[in-house]
Scaffold this active site. Structure first.
Site, PDB file in Angstrom:
ATOM      1  N   TYR A   1     -23.240   2.973 -51.296  1.00  0.00           N
ATOM      2  CA  TYR A   1     -22.268   3.430 -50.298  1.00  0.00           C
ATOM      3  C   TYR A   1     -20.896   3.681 -50.936  1.00  0.00           C
ATOM      4  CZ  TYR A   1     -25.875   1.729 -47.122  1.00  0.00           C
ATOM      5  OH  TYR A   1     -27.068   1.520 -46.476  1.00  0.00           O
TER       6      TYR A   1
ATOM      7  N   GLU B   1     -22.947  -0.687 -41.179  1.00  0.00           N
ATOM      8  CA  GLU B   1     -22.790  -2.119 -41.379  1.00  0.00           C
ATOM      9  C   GLU B   1     -23.891  -2.592 -42.297  1.00  0.00           C
ATOM     10  OE1 GLU B   1     -22.315  -4.035 -37.583  1.00  0.00           O
ATOM     11  OE2 GLU B   1     -20.162  -3.720 -37.842  1.00  0.00           O
TER      12      GLU B   1
ATOM     13  N   ASN C   1     -26.096  -7.168 -50.001  1.00  0.00           N
ATOM     14  CA  ASN C   1     -27.066  -6.074 -50.209  1.00  0.00           C
ATOM     15  C   ASN C   1     -26.586  -5.114 -51.316  1.00  0.00           C
ATOM     16  OD1 ASN C   1     -28.829  -3.867 -49.949  1.00  0.00           O
ATOM     17  ND2 ASN C   1     -29.067  -4.231 -47.758  1.00  0.00           N
TER      18      ASN C   1
ATOM     19  N   ALA D   1     -33.707   3.382 -46.129  1.00  0.00           N
ATOM     20  CA  ALA D   1     -34.701   2.587 -46.861  1.00  0.00           C
ATOM     21  C   ALA D   1     -35.538   3.466 -47.775  1.00  0.00           C
ATOM     22  CB  ALA D   1     -35.621   1.868 -45.869  1.00  0.00           C
ATOM     23  N   VAL D   2     -35.875   2.895 -48.908  1.00  0.00           N
ATOM     24  CA  VAL D   2     -36.781   3.548 -49.857  1.00  0.00           C
ATOM     25  C   VAL D   2     -37.858   2.521 -50.209  1.00  0.00           C
ATOM     26  CG1 VAL D   2     -36.964   4.520 -52.192  1.00  0.00           C
ATOM     27  CG2 VAL D   2     -35.002   5.108 -50.754  1.00  0.00           C
TER      28      VAL D   2
HETATM   29  C1  LIG Z   1     -30.637   0.681 -50.830  1.00  0.00           C
HETATM   30  C2  LIG Z   1     -31.834   1.566 -51.146  1.00  0.00           C
HETATM   31  C3  LIG Z   1     -32.089   2.505 -49.971  1.00  0.00           C
HETATM   32  C4  LIG Z   1     -31.509   2.380 -52.413  1.00  0.00           C
HETATM   33  O1  LIG Z   1     -32.566   3.317 -52.628  1.00  0.00           O
HETATM   34  P1  LIG Z   1     -32.848   3.938 -54.097  1.00  0.00           P
HETATM   35  O2  LIG Z   1     -33.692   5.137 -53.916  1.00  0.00           O
HETATM   36  O3  LIG Z   1     -33.332   2.895 -55.020  1.00  0.00           O
HETATM   37  O4  LIG Z   1     -31.357   4.363 -54.537  1.00  0.00           O
HETATM   38  P2  LIG Z   1     -30.982   5.402 -55.683  1.00  0.00           P
HETATM   39  O5  LIG Z   1     -32.022   5.432 -56.747  1.00  0.00           O
HETATM   40  O6  LIG Z   1     -30.629   6.692 -55.043  1.00  0.00           O
HETATM   41  O7  LIG Z   1     -29.678   4.714 -56.279  1.00  0.00           O
HETATM   42  C5  LIG Z   1     -28.392   5.174 -55.937  1.00  0.00           C
HETATM   43  C6  LIG Z   1     -27.353   4.145 -56.286  1.00  0.00           C
HETATM   44  O8  LIG Z   1     -27.521   2.973 -55.518  1.00  0.00           O
HETATM   45  C7  LIG Z   1     -27.131   1.821 -56.258  1.00  0.00           C
HETATM   46  N1  LIG Z   1     -28.278   0.923 -56.347  1.00  0.00           N
HETATM   47  C8  LIG Z   1     -29.523   1.159 -55.899  1.00  0.00           C
HETATM   48  N2  LIG Z   1     -30.312   0.090 -56.110  1.00  0.00           N
HETATM   49  C9  LIG Z   1     -29.543  -0.845 -56.724  1.00  0.00           C
HETATM   50  C10 LIG Z   1     -29.787  -2.157 -57.198  1.00  0.00           C
HETATM   51  N3  LIG Z   1     -30.982  -2.756 -57.079  1.00  0.00           N
HETATM   52  N4  LIG Z   1     -28.762  -2.829 -57.746  1.00  0.00           N
HETATM   53  C11 LIG Z   1     -27.544  -2.256 -57.860  1.00  0.00           C
HETATM   54  N5  LIG Z   1     -27.264  -1.008 -57.424  1.00  0.00           N
HETATM   55  C12 LIG Z   1     -28.251  -0.312 -56.875  1.00  0.00           C
HETATM   56  C13 LIG Z   1     -26.668   2.329 -57.611  1.00  0.00           C
HETATM   57  O9  LIG Z   1     -25.269   2.554 -57.540  1.00  0.00           O
HETATM   58  C14 LIG Z   1     -27.396   3.648 -57.726  1.00  0.00           C
HETATM   59  O10 LIG Z   1     -26.758   4.578 -58.536  1.00  0.00           O
HETATM   60  P3  LIG Z   1     -27.093   4.658 -60.107  1.00  0.00           P
HETATM   61  O11 LIG Z   1     -28.562   4.828 -60.215  1.00  0.00           O
HETATM   62  O12 LIG Z   1     -26.307   5.838 -60.554  1.00  0.00           O
HETATM   63  O13 LIG Z   1     -26.619   3.352 -60.679  1.00  0.00           O
HETATM   64  C15 LIG Z   1     -33.111   0.707 -51.441  1.00  0.00           C
HETATM   65  O14 LIG Z   1     -32.799  -0.252 -52.425  1.00  0.00           O
HETATM   66  C16 LIG Z   1     -33.695  -0.008 -50.232  1.00  0.00           C
HETATM   67  O15 LIG Z   1     -34.525   0.551 -49.511  1.00  0.00           O
HETATM   68  N6  LIG Z   1     -33.306  -1.268 -49.981  1.00  0.00           N
HETATM   69  C17 LIG Z   1     -33.886  -2.076 -48.916  1.00  0.00           C
HETATM   70  C18 LIG Z   1     -33.449  -1.606 -47.566  1.00  0.00           C
HETATM   71  C19 LIG Z   1     -31.967  -1.789 -47.348  1.00  0.00           C
HETATM   72  O16 LIG Z   1     -31.454  -2.892 -47.525  1.00  0.00           O
HETATM   73  N7  LIG Z   1     -31.258  -0.699 -46.943  1.00  0.00           N
HETATM   74  C20 LIG Z   1     -29.819  -0.710 -46.762  1.00  0.00           C
HETATM   75  C21 LIG Z   1     -29.388  -1.281 -45.483  1.00  0.00           C
HETATM   76  S1  LIG Z   1     -30.062  -0.454 -44.066  1.00  0.00           S
END
Ligand SMILES: CC(C)(COP(=O)(O)OP(=O)(O)OC[C@H]1O[C@@H](n2cnc3c(N)ncnc32)[C@H](O)[C@@H]1OP(=O)(O)O)[C@@H](O)C(=O)NCCC(=O)NCCS
Length: 159
Positions: A125, A114, A119, A81-82
């Site tokens: 991933y 999973e 999402n 999570a971020v």
């Molecule tokens: C998933 C999550 C951890 C990504 O964190 P983040 O710091 O924004 O991710 P990054 O900036 O490192 O992005 C890496 C890649 O993720 C993908 N990505 C991240 N957010 C995205 C979005 N909103 N839509 C599409 N792709 C996305 C892209 O492929 C991206 O690569 P790119 O920037 O080269 O296109 C964040 O959105 C989050 O906390 N989500 C809610 C919690 C959750 O559902 N966690 C996963 C299940 S436990």
């Protein structure tokens, strides 16, 4: 890696790490899906041997975390999570890559996860090399009662 970003890993639940993870947890997960864990759930899993929690910080403030549980040479990404304000800057990617690196260092050869089929994290991933394994229809129940499919992914770290 983003300037100013520091990653710190904790095993066997240092209290400060749990508090920091919960600070991100409460903001990061959409309440509709009911995917956020509670502090007792997090504290519980952190008592299990082979579990580690990595906190991403900027200027000491927690911005993200990854939670991994390992058994022998396999591990599972339980949560990633971020905080919303910090998304799209590579913190999620850095946490995931660091988790894989730490796993390799521990002699682990595969990571499973999973994720809800809708999402956006799936992009992250797949981009990192995880491969789709199977779909579990209606596996998650949201707080609104709606069912969501789960997809499982795996990365073989020996390749
Ligand atoms: C998933 C999550 C951890 C990504 O964190 P983040 O710091 O924004 O991710 P990054 O900036 O490192 O992005 C890496 C890649 O993720 C993908 N990505 C991240 N957010 C995205 C979005 N909103 N839509 C599409 N792709 C996305 C892209 O492929 C991206 O690569 P790119 O920037 O080269 O296109 C964040 O959105 C989050 O906390 N989500 C809610 C919690 C959750 O559902 N966690 C996963 C299940 S436990």
């Amino acid at each position: 890696m983003m300037a100013g970003l520091i990653l710190e890993s904790y095993e066997e639940g240092a209290r400060i790490a749990l508090t920091d993870a919960m600070e991100v947890m409460t903001r990061a997960f959409d309440p509709v899906y009911g995917e956020a864990w509670t502090l007792p759930q997090l504290a519980g899993v952190m008592t299990m041997p082979g579990t580690w929690l990595t906190i991403a910080r900027i200027d000491a403030a927690p911005t993200g975390f990854a939670l991994i549980r390992s058994v022998l040479d396999e591990c599972e990404l339980l949560l990633l999570a971020v905080a919303p304000l910090w998304r799209g800057r590579g913190i999620g990617q850095t946490l995931l890559s660091d988790s894989l690196r730490m796993a390799r260092r521990k002699g682990i050869t595969s990571m499973n996860l999973e994720v809800r089929a809708s999402n956006n994290a799936i992009n992250l991933y797949e981009k990192t090399g995880f491969e789709y394994v199977h779909r579990r229809p209606g596996y998650y129940r949201g707080n609104d009662g709606q069912l969501h499919d789960a997809l499982s992914f795996r990365i073989d770290m020996r390749i």
